[in-house]
Write a protein that holds these residues in place. Structure first.
Motif, mmCIF file in Angstrom:
data_model
loop_
_atom_site.group_PDB
_atom_site.id
_atom_site.type_symbol
_atom_site.label_atom_id
_atom_site.label_comp_id
_atom_site.label_asym_id
_atom_site.label_seq_id
_atom_site.Cartn_x
_atom_site.Cartn_y
_atom_site.Cartn_z
ATOM 1 N N SER A 13 0.830 -1.201 0.000
ATOM 2 C CA SER A 13 0.000 0.000 0.000
ATOM 3 C C SER A 13 0.864 1.250 0.000
ATOM 4 O O SER A 13 0.384 2.346 -0.197
ATOM 5 C CB SER A 13 -0.924 -0.005 1.216
ATOM 6 N N TYR A 66 -9.171 -3.033 2.404
ATOM 7 C CA TYR A 66 -8.406 -4.061 1.713
ATOM 8 C C TYR A 66 -9.275 -5.303 1.537
ATOM 9 O O TYR A 66 -10.165 -5.568 2.352
ATOM 10 C CB TYR A 66 -7.151 -4.442 2.501
ATOM 11 N N GLU A 91 -6.403 -3.121 -2.729
ATOM 12 C CA GLU A 91 -6.623 -1.957 -1.877
ATOM 13 C C GLU A 91 -7.597 -1.024 -2.590
ATOM 14 O O GLU A 91 -7.498 -0.824 -3.802
ATOM 15 C CB GLU A 91 -5.312 -1.221 -1.619
#
Length: 251
Positions: A19, A191, A201
């Motif tokens: 991420s 997520y 994500e």
């Protein structure tokens, strides 16, 4: 399965695009089938339904038996093999009325979950479980929205969730894509994992736009079955119950 294992500083790190723009993950000693992080805590259960929490880098066994556990603003909650609902209060598991197969403690001081018939419930601060119209196999809440997936892996969001209105707007909005499980962090990050073990994500999520804008697949070399995020750590459980900790902070 290893227990009470210290995560050694010399554990080898591997570069991974997650991420964060540039980050690392480490394989954490131990074996879990499900993990949940929230409020700075991490809990998980293994294939024998034993419960563990991460305390000062050590997986510490918690008395009891759960098939699913969750930690967040609502406290620590879990469900047993018989779908009994338990809440950790002053170090002891207290049985709460009702039956659920999955529970989530990420909501604003309220838990939520689904039962064996895929019926959806949330528990307000005062009163009993409220049934929310619809069917979901997995449900997860954040501070201002809840997300869920149904038996066909369709994705839905419930907006307007507040500490005093755990059911939110009571109007489901379908989100594009297909996921087998989904998790919302306390700060709203979303997520999910699909049936192929791919990790995603949701981009653009905010209190002004809870639904976000699009899904972004995060490249991984292993297939994932469970994900949870809290405080800069993305926790992943692989198909063989290995534990991965993906973080942008190596200190």
């Amino acid at each position: 399965h290893p227990v009470m294992v210290f995560i050694a500083p010399q554990t080898s790190f591997m570069l991974l695009s997650c991420s964060f723009l540039s980050t690392f993950f480490l394989v954490v000693p131990g074996s879990l089938k499900q993990i949940d992080a929230g409020n700075g805590q991490v809990f998980g259960v293994n294939s024998a339904d034993e419960i563990y929490t991460l305390y000062s880098g050590v997986w510490t066994k918690v008395p009891g038996s759960l098939k699913h556990v969750s930690v967040g603003p609502a406290g620590v909650w879990g469900v047993s093999a018989g779908d009994y609902i338990l809440n950790l209060q002053r170090g002891d598991w207290v049985v709460v009325r009702g039956l659920l197969k999955q529970v989530d403690a990420g909501g604003s001081v309220f838990p939520a979950g689904v039962n064996s018939n895929d019926d959806i419930y949330c528990l307000p601060a005062e009163g009993s479980w409220i049934n929310i119209q619809g069917k979901l196999k997995y449900y997860s809440c954040g501070s201002y929205s809840c997300w869920g997936v149904n038996s066909a892996d369709n994705i839905y969001i419930m907006k307007g969730v507040t500490p005093t209105k755990c059911g939110g707007s009571l109007q489901w909005e379908q989100i594009d894509g297909a996921l087998s499980m989904i998790e919302v962090s306390t700060d709203g990050k979303v997520y999910g994992v699909n049936s192929n073990g791919d990790l995603f994500e949701r981009e653009g999520v905010s209190s002004i736009n809870p639904a976000g804008t699009k899904w972004r697949q995060l490249p991984l070399y292993q297939r994932i079955k469970h994900v949870s995020y809290d405080g800069g750590h993305l926790w992943l459980i692989t198909l063989d119950n290995s534990i991965l900790d993906c973080t942008d902070d190596l200190n």
